[in-house]
Every structure is written in structure tokens, then in C-alpha cells.
Motif scaffolding. Structure first.
Motif, short mmCIF file in Angstrom:
data_model
loop_
_atom_site.label_atom_id
_atom_site.label_comp_id
_atom_site.label_asym_id
_atom_site.label_seq_id
_atom_site.Cartn_x
_atom_site.Cartn_y
_atom_site.Cartn_z
N TYR A 1 11.78 11.08 11.64
CA TYR A 1 12.12 10.06 10.64
C TYR A 1 11.03 8.98 10.63
O TYR A 1 10.54 8.59 9.57
N ALA A 2 10.65 8.51 11.80
CA ALA A 2 9.65 7.45 11.90
C ALA A 2 8.29 7.93 11.38
O ALA A 2 7.60 7.21 10.64
N ILE A 3 7.90 9.15 11.74
CA ILE A 3 6.60 9.69 11.29
C ILE A 3 6.58 9.84 9.78
O ILE A 3 5.60 9.45 9.11
N ILE A 4 7.64 10.40 9.22
CA ILE A 4 7.70 10.61 7.77
C ILE A 4 7.73 9.28 7.03
O ILE A 4 7.00 9.08 6.05
N ARG A 5 8.58 8.38 7.49
CA ARG A 5 8.68 7.05 6.86
C ARG A 5 7.32 6.35 6.85
O ARG A 5 6.88 5.83 5.81
N ASP A 6 6.64 6.35 7.98
CA ASP A 6 5.36 5.66 8.07
C ASP A 6 4.28 6.35 7.24
O ASP A 6 3.39 5.68 6.68
N ALA B 1 4.84 5.31 3.62
CA ALA B 1 4.46 3.91 3.43
C ALA B 1 2.94 3.77 3.39
O ALA B 1 2.39 3.04 2.54
N ALA B 2 2.24 4.49 4.27
CA ALA B 2 0.78 4.41 4.30
C ALA B 2 0.17 4.92 3.01
O ALA B 2 -0.87 4.42 2.57
N MET B 3 0.81 5.91 2.38
CA MET B 3 0.29 6.48 1.14
C MET B 3 0.78 5.72 -0.09
O MET B 3 0.51 6.14 -1.23
N GLY B 4 1.49 4.63 0.11
CA GLY B 4 1.92 3.81 -1.03
C GLY B 4 3.09 4.38 -1.79
O GLY B 4 3.31 4.01 -2.95
#
Length: 696
Positions: free
Chosen positions: A78-83, A86-89
Motif C-alpha cells: 500500500y505504501a509503495i503504490i501510494r508513494d 504521488a511521485a508521478m502526479g
């Protein structure tokens, strides 16, 4: 045409059993983000919904392979996917999780209403059963010899060595992945949704009512309906998932494809108290963005569920994309043939818009398409750098050099047909881009954005203000000619910010910063205007929006791709697909009282939710995953821990303590703590173990 007052846009819930790759981005997350950013620029009332799908067999299989718990897996990914998003806008209004309490409650209530309305069929069927573990086995929990290639570690749904789709009955010498025992067939009861009863509705609503849908979506749905629908089980035998909320359903959870799409509803509930406006009012436009492998679920099963339940709007469109291949080969997560988004972000910091541009330019909107690192390099170097960035940078440099760093005026007496032609071309590009965006043709819309950059380059090259500047000492009209050229180019730059914002948001932000304009300029109604930057306004120094990518960089990426493939194949050949055994469950001990403490049964649990209890300064209400069940435990630790800090913590639980009421809440156990210099600390294992594991 029907008018809509609000938009509800969903992107498919990714499984929380691994990171997301660029195929996921190209399939539905980038298109949905482009569409939502466009709607926001139009000042539409829009909610953008997503979250991780955290139930189902892939999660438990991943946990078994890694020797950890399902909760560990979903928390990690969840944390990896969420981040990564977010990084890709990718600008979700909420990125939720199906493991959250609000989703469990929403999905269970949805099922219960359909059950109470008599909309399910109860059926018994024979399924494979592990007599040692005393559990029914999903297809992925059955291993045997592949009848096609002879791989003796093929799964009951697929052989990962040759790629053949299988059923457990096709396997030679099937055995349980949990205990290695030979499984037997055993009767089990499940609740089925008779999809055939909804064929008339689906034919009228979808086949007759939505002929404007993309051909790949419409055609697949029509094929399914023409073949006739069958009853489909909406429950499964498992301990991981949402418990079936009816009597006699012990050991059963909701089918993940019943549970998951309801996640859109529960996430909207979590986001806003006005969630029903977006799900129940007829003037809401609901749009699902998905990949083609999810078409049937979003266009047939979920709409049938919404219709059966009642009081929900139905999707107005489901613009599913096809698949993206990499370097000519199909993406394979098991073979690690993928470009992972979190890896890209780490390897190409500050170049997120390059990937957004390339994936949109090559988006598999109507057919499978291919991503290659050479094409990635070429599009960055010859399009983003040489055309887009070059025009913006030259304009800003010339403005500082020839106009004193300020927006020059437009001299009406020197305005000519070339200036008018630019305005006409710009208006035409805005009109086309708008039409393409409205119809989910994002590749074509992006092409119009690049066309505006080409218009600017052509105009600047034609005007040659750097040549005109040589006439300044002798030609009194030279400065006016320079002013007009730079003024027009600056207005084109401002329009590029507006038009590129849905596609290249980081780039649009940089342009706005250079032009010293506020985000409000990015509103879509401003597109096509030639007065966006004001005369006499001082602008910031130019920056390069994109830079060239060298051959060595993409060569290294190709090498990395092939190296990971080799490592994955070697690992598969070494283990031949075996999975770690599940943690064996110990039988529960007898219920005890405090004076029976010697009979204590200690087990490891994972805290999945924590909240303060009103008017109880010392108590926290905890939800604890015990492996086969979720328990509510009241614990006097509120003075030492904030609720949000202990989510995911593993704890030792007195599992057979008699329930007791605390502040009106039935507490089903006790958390074992240690006191260290006046502070409480959890007594827990030093490595993650499966919830429900015994402590001896």
C-alpha cells in the motif's frame, strides 16, 4: 445531450501484492488523471477515487512466498503504490484501502441488503479440500504437474513455466500448497448471484444505450451477453477478506470481485459526508478507468450489483485501455519483465513528466502497444526537448535579452496576418484538444498540445527577432517588431502551460513559475487567449524544462531489465514455483478467567485499527487481526501511544481471556505489555509472523 452537475471518476483498485509498473500507469491511472485534471481546469465538481484491493488469493499467495502475513504484504505494498502514484502526479482525491473498517462495513451491508432481498442463490458444490489443514483450497493453493509442459510445480489456475491457463482438475497428481497432502473433493455452500436474471437490463442499458463506448469494451461485453450469463459465486472459503454477514457462513468471505468495486463507494464515503450525491443523483457522471482485463467486472457484474441493490447511478462510460508491452514482450510480474514505477522515480528524479508524456503518446487506447527505452529516449530528445522545451526556453531567453526581462507590448500598428494566423491556429488546437479530452482520446489531445509548441517554434523562426535586433541602431520600427514577436510567443508559452497541465503537471507548474502567474491561469476557459501575461510584467529567468537523455542511460535500463529477467527465471527454475508453508494454527484453548491464568493461550496479532474511546483517557479501542478473525480489544495504553502510531504493530494477545465489557465495548482479549522505566512497550516477536501464531 444529458447535462451533468458532478463527476465521479474511479481508477481500478490495484492489488496490494506488488508495486505498480508502467503498464498499470498507461492502462488506467495516467488516462484517469489526465481526464480529472482537465475537469478540474474546467472548474467541474469532480471526485477522483482509488485505493488498494487488499483481499483475495494473490495476497495470501504472496504472503506465503515471503513467509509473512497477508497484513504485512498489504501494508508494505500500500505504501509503495501510494508513494509511486504521488511521485508521478496521479492526483487522487483519496487513495484508500479495502482493509479499512469503513470498507468492511460498506461491503458487508451491500451484501446483506441483497441477501435480505432474496437476490442470491444458495448452492452446494464440490471443491478441493486439505484434510490436514482443514481448509478449502483456492486454485492457486493447488500444485501439480502441468499436462502441457510437465512442470511439476504448476498452479491450479496457471503454469508459470509455460504460461498455460489451467484448472485444478487438469493437474496431474495435484497436492496442497499448504501441506503437500493430496486434496480431496468436499461439499461446500456458497451464495451465487444469478447474473442471467440481469440480461434484459444489461442489454437495454449497455448494448442499446451505450453504443458510443470504445469498440474493445462494447465488443467484449456484447460477446459475453450473446453467450448468455450464468450464476456466479459471490463468496469464497477463506479467512482473509470480508466475512460473509449471514448466519451459517463461518469461514467464508466475500468474493474479491464482489468486495473490490464496492471499494469505490466506501472510499467516497471516507472522503466526503456528501458521498451519496456522487453515487445516487442522476446528474452525476460516473466514469470507470480500467485495463481491458477488468472490462467484464466493471461493465457487467458491478452494474448488475448496483442495479440489484438499487439507489446507485450506473457508469456513463468505461474507457478501458488495452495492454502495454515492454521491448516487444508482454509484461510479466512473475518473470520481473516490467519497468516498476518506484524504480523509475528513483532512477529519473525530476523527470516524471517525461514518462507521463511517453506513456500517453504511446497509450494502448485501441490496441496493445509497446514501450521501448530507445523510443523513450527519442521522444524525450526530439519532441519534449527539441520542440517543447526549446521553444519555451528560446522565448524566455530572448525576452530577457531583447526586452529587458519584461513582457513587451503588442503594437497594433505592426500587427499582421502572421499574428492573426497564430491566433486562428491556436483556437483550432484548443477546440480539437477539448473535443479529444471529452471523448477520452488522450493521445490525440496530447498531439494537439505539441502542435501548439510547433506553431510557436515556426512563428519564432519566421519572425527571427535576433536578426531584427541587428537593425536596432538604424531601424526605428525594429524594437516594435521584436516586441510583437516576443509578446505573441509569451502568450503561446502561457497557453502551453494551460494545455499541457492535464498531461505534464510538473512542467505546467514550472512554466507558471517562470511567468510569475498564479495557478488560476491554468483554468481551461483561459486556453486560446492572447492576453494571459500582462505587458510590462517582469518575468523570472528561464530554466530548461527537459534535458537530453544519453545513450548510456537507456542502455543501462535495458541491461537492468534483462538482468532482472534472468534472476527471476533462475529463481523460478531453482524453486520451480514452490511456496513457503503456511503457519500451522494451534487449536484454541478453553476459555479462562483471571484466576485461571496458568491456562493462558498467547497468540500474535496485528493491530489493524486503533482509536480513542470517548471519556476514557487511558483506553484505546483496537482491532486486532488474529489470523482467522478480527478481535476488538480495549487496552489501557492511550497515555503511551497515539492511535495512528501503532497501526500495523504486532502484539502478543491473551487469546482465551473471557470477554468483558469496558465502557460499553466488549473487549475480546488482552494485549501483553512490558514496563520499562515507567513506560509501556509491546511484547512482540522480533520478526514478523503470521497473525494467530502461538507463543510458547
Amino acid at each position: 445531450m444529458k447535462q451533468f452537475n458532478r463527476y465521479l471518476v474511479t481508477a481500478a483498485l490495484p492489488y496490494a501484492n506488488g508495486p505498480v509498473h508502467i503498464g498499470h500507469l498507461a492502462g488506467c491511472y495516467l488516462p484517469s488523471d489526465i481526464y480529472v485534471r482537465y475537469l478540474r481546469a474546467k472548474k467541474a465538481d469532480v471526485k477522483f477515487i482509488c485505493g488498494t484491493d487488499e483481499h483475495g488469493v494473490p495476497i495470501t499467495i504472496k504472503a506465503m512466498k515471503e513467509g509473512v502475513t497477508p497484513q504485512d504484504i498489504v501494508d508494505k505494498y500500500y505504501a509503495i503504490i501510494r508513494d509511486s502514484f504521488a511521485a508521478m502526479g496521479i492526483s487522487f482525491d483519496i487513495f484508500s484501502r479495502t482493509s479499512r473498517q469503513i470498507h468492511h462495513e460498506t461491503a458487508a451491508a451491500f451484501f446483506k441488503k441483497m441477501y435480505d432481498d432474496g437476490l442470491f442463490e444458495e448452492k452446494e458444490s464440490e471443491q478441493y479440500f486439505d484434510e490436514i489443514k482443514q481448509v478449502f483450497l483456492a486454485d492457486r493453493y493447488i500444485i501439480g504437474t502441468c499436462p502441457k509442459c510437465g512442470n511439476d510445480k504448476a498452479y491450479g489456475d496457471q503454469c508459470e513455466k509455460c504460461g498455460t491457463s489451467l484448472s485444478p482438475d487438469e493437474l496431474i497428481n495435484p497436492r496442497s500448497a499448504l501441506s503437500d497432502a493430496v486434496p480431496v473433493k468436499k461439499k461446500t455452500k456458497h451464495w451465487y448471484m444469478p447474473l442471467q436474471n440481469y440480461e434484459p437490463f444489461l442489454n437495454e442499458w449497455l448494448i442499446e444505450g451505450h453504443k458510443e463506448w470504445k469498440n474493445n469494451v462494447y465488443g467484449q461485453c456484447k460477446s459475453w451477453l450473446d453467450s448468455g450469463l450464468q450464476s456466479r459465486a459471490m463468496t469464497r472459503d477463506s479467512n482473509w477478506g470480508i466475512k460473509v454477514p449471514v448466519e451459517g457462513a463461518e469461514g467464508k468471505v466475500l468474493y474479491v470481485w464482489f468486495d473490490a468495486p464496492i471499494g469505490y463507494i466506501s472510499a467516497t464515503k471516507e472522503l466526503t459526508e456528501n458521498w451519496a450525491d456522487y453515487w445516487s443523483k442522476d446528474d452525476t457522471k460516473l466514469v470507470h478507468f480500467i485495463g481491458k482485463d477488468n472490462i467484464v467486472f466493471h461493465c457487467i457484474i458491478f452494474p448488475a450489483m448496483l442495479k440489484a441493490h438499487g439507489n446507485f447511478v450506473l457508469p456513463e462510460n468505461v474507457p478501458a485501455n488495452e495492454f502495454l508491452n515492454i521491448e516487444g514482450e508482454k509484461i510479466s510480474t512473475s518473470r520481473n519483465w516490467a519497468v516498476w514505477v518506484n524504480d523509475y522515480v528513483a532512477d529519473f528524479p525530476g523527470q516524471e513528466d517525461v514518462l507521463r508524456y511517453v506513456l500517453c503518446s504511446t497509450a494502448p487506447e485501441t490496441k496493445d502497444n509497446d514501450f521501448s527505452w530507445k523510443d523513450f529516449q527519442q521522444r524525450n530528445n526530439s519532441e519534449l526537448t527539441d520542440i517543447f522545451s526549446n521553444f519555451v526556453h528560446r522565448t524566455m531567453v530572448l525576452m530577457h535579452k531583447l526586452c529587458g526581462g519584461k513582457v513587451p507590448p503588442m503594437h497594433a500598428d505592426l500587427k499582421d496576418a502572421k499574428d492573426d494566423a497564430v491566433y486562428t491556429e491556436l483556437q483550432d488546437a484548443v477546440k480539437k484538444a477539448t473535443e479529444f479530452l471529452e471523448n477520452y482520446r488522450f493521445r490525440d489531445a496530447l498531439a494537439e498540445v505539441m502542435n501548439v509548441a510547433r506553431i510557436g517554434n515556426r512563428y519564432l523562426q519566421d519572425r527571427e527577432p535576433w536578426i531584427v535586433a541587428k537593425q536596432l541602431p538604424t531601424n526605428p520600427e525594429a524594437q516594435k517588431q521584436i516586441d510583437n514577436a516576443i509578446h505573441v510567443c509569451l502568450q503561446i508559452v502561457a497557453n502551453l502551460a494551460i494545455l499541457s497541465n492535464p498531461f505534464l503537471p510538473f512542467t505546467a507548474e514550472k512554466i507558471c513559475k517562470m511567468l510569475k502567474v498564479v495557478d488560476r491561469m491554468l483554468e481551461w476557459e483561459n486556453a486560446g487567449r492572447m492576453d494571459l501575461v500582462k505587458t510590462g510584467y517582469s518575468l523570472r529567468e528561464p530554466i530548461m524544462l527537459f534535458k537530453k537523455i544519453e545513450n548510456e542511460v537507456v542502455e543501462d535500463q535495458v541491461k537492468k531489465l534483462h538482468q532482472r529477467l534472468k534472476e527471476a527465471v533462475d529463481a523460478m527454475n531453482a524453486t520451480n514455483g514452490t511456496v513457503a508453508p503456511a503457519v500451522e494454527e494451534k487449536p484454541a484453548k478453553a476459555e479462562i478467567q483471571f484466576d485461571d491464568f496458568a491456562k493462558i493461550d498467547l497468540r500474535v496479532g496485528t493491530i489493524t485499527h486503533a482509536e480513542k474511546i470517548p471519556k476514557a483517557d487511558k483506553l484505546l479501542k483496537l482491532s486486532v487481526d488474529m489470523g482467522t478473525e478480527q478481535r476488538t480489544i480495549c487496552s489501557g495504553i492511550a497515555e503511551y501511544f497515539a492511535p495512528e502510531d501503532i497501526i500495523g504493530k504486532q502484539v502478543t494477545v491473551v487469546a482465551n481471556l473471557a470477554p468483558r465489557k469496558m465502557r460499553g465495548i466488549e473487549s475480546q482479549g488482552m494485549i501483553l505489555m512490558a514496563e520499562d522505566n515507567g513506560k509501556l512497550v509491546f511484547v512482540n516477536p522480533n520478526v514478523a509472523v503470521a497473525p494467530g501464531s502461538g507463543v510458547s
